[in-house]
Motif scaffolding. Structure first.
Motif, short mmCIF file in Angstrom:
data_model
loop_
_atom_site.label_atom_id
_atom_site.label_comp_id
_atom_site.label_asym_id
_atom_site.label_seq_id
_atom_site.Cartn_x
_atom_site.Cartn_y
_atom_site.Cartn_z
N ALA A 104 0.84 -1.21 0.00
CA ALA A 104 0.00 0.00 0.00
C ALA A 104 0.87 1.26 0.00
N LYS A 105 1.93 1.26 0.80
CA LYS A 105 2.83 2.42 0.83
C LYS A 105 3.53 2.60 -0.51
N THR A 106 3.93 1.51 -1.14
CA THR A 106 4.58 1.58 -2.45
C THR A 106 3.63 2.17 -3.47
N LYS A 107 2.40 1.67 -3.50
CA LYS A 107 1.41 2.18 -4.45
C LYS A 107 1.17 3.67 -4.23
N LYS A 108 1.04 4.07 -2.98
CA LYS A 108 0.82 5.49 -2.68
C LYS A 108 2.01 6.34 -3.13
N ALA A 109 3.23 5.86 -2.87
CA ALA A 109 4.42 6.61 -3.25
C ALA A 109 4.54 6.73 -4.77
N VAL A 110 4.24 5.65 -5.49
CA VAL A 110 4.30 5.69 -6.96
C VAL A 110 3.21 6.62 -7.50
N ASP A 111 2.00 6.53 -6.94
CA ASP A 111 0.92 7.43 -7.36
C ASP A 111 1.30 8.89 -7.11
N ASN A 112 1.90 9.18 -5.95
CA ASN A 112 2.35 10.55 -5.64
C ASN A 112 3.40 11.01 -6.64
N MET A 113 4.34 10.12 -6.96
CA MET A 113 5.40 10.46 -7.90
C MET A 113 4.80 10.82 -9.27
N ASN A 115 1.64 11.72 -9.94
CA ASN A 115 0.83 12.94 -9.82
C ASN A 115 1.69 14.20 -9.76
N ASN A 116 2.78 14.14 -8.98
CA ASN A 116 3.67 15.29 -8.89
C ASN A 116 4.29 15.61 -10.24
N PHE A 117 4.70 14.58 -10.96
CA PHE A 117 5.29 14.79 -12.28
C PHE A 117 4.26 15.40 -13.23
N LYS A 122 1.96 20.01 -16.15
CA LYS A 122 0.78 20.85 -16.40
C LYS A 122 1.08 22.32 -16.09
N VAL A 123 1.66 22.57 -14.93
CA VAL A 123 1.98 23.94 -14.51
C VAL A 123 2.99 24.56 -15.48
N TRP A 124 4.00 23.78 -15.86
CA TRP A 124 5.00 24.27 -16.81
C TRP A 124 4.31 24.67 -18.12
N GLY A 125 3.40 23.82 -18.59
CA GLY A 125 2.69 24.13 -19.83
C GLY A 125 1.85 25.38 -19.71
N GLU A 126 1.16 25.53 -18.57
CA GLU A 126 0.33 26.72 -18.38
C GLU A 126 1.18 27.99 -18.33
N LYS A 127 2.31 27.90 -17.64
CA LYS A 127 3.18 29.07 -17.53
C LYS A 127 3.78 29.44 -18.89
N SER A 128 4.14 28.44 -19.67
CA SER A 128 4.75 28.73 -20.96
C SER A 128 3.72 29.23 -21.96
N ASP A 129 2.43 28.89 -21.78
CA ASP A 129 1.37 29.41 -22.65
C ASP A 129 1.10 30.89 -22.40
#
Length: 130
Positions: A104-113, A115-117, A122-129
């Motif tokens: 469960a911890k592994t799945k959560k950590a991978v999901d967080n990784m 999502n963060n990526f 997404k933010v980079w794309g919005e800023k560059s637009d």
């Protein structure tokens, strides 16, 4: 006035050239980061495959609720707490519980990784637009 306009245009060209250089440097840094991420991912996959190859039999014991064969018990098993060596079901229950928590911890950590990526992209794309 001509000199001011020429100076400003010249400064614009220099600033624009510097910006292009910065973008190219950023691209090189991104490529390096992605290569490092790929290496890290490869290392993680190698670790999990190694764990599965080395300890798969333990996981099978827990999953199938089998007790170890007394003649085949390792020295590590013999050095377990007395409560575990007396009651292998308890040992298997505790092991299974630990492995489930790790999963469960592994799945959560991978999901967080992931999502963060994705959020960063997404933010980079919005800023560059803008």
């Amino acid at each position: 006035m001509k000199e001011n306009v020429v100076d400003e245009i010249y400064n614009l060209v220099i600033a624009s050239s510097d910006f292009v250089t910065e973008i190219e440097a950023a691209n090189e840094e991104f490529i390096s980061m992605f290569k490092n991420m790929e290496k890290r991912q490869s290392n993680l996959i190698t670790q999990v495959v190694g764990i599965n190859e080395k300890y798969g039999s333990v996981v099978d014991l827990v999953a199938k609720r089998k007790k170890p064969i007394i003649g085949g018990i390792s020295t590590a098993f013999q050095s377990l707490l007395v409560s575990y060596s007396i009651n292998t079901d308890r040992f298997l229950d505790d092991t299974e519980s630990s492995l489930e928590k790790h999963s469960a911890k592994t799945k959560k950590a991978v999901d967080n990784m992931i999502n963060n990526f994705n959020e960063t992209v997404k933010v980079w794309g919005e800023k560059s637009d803008n």
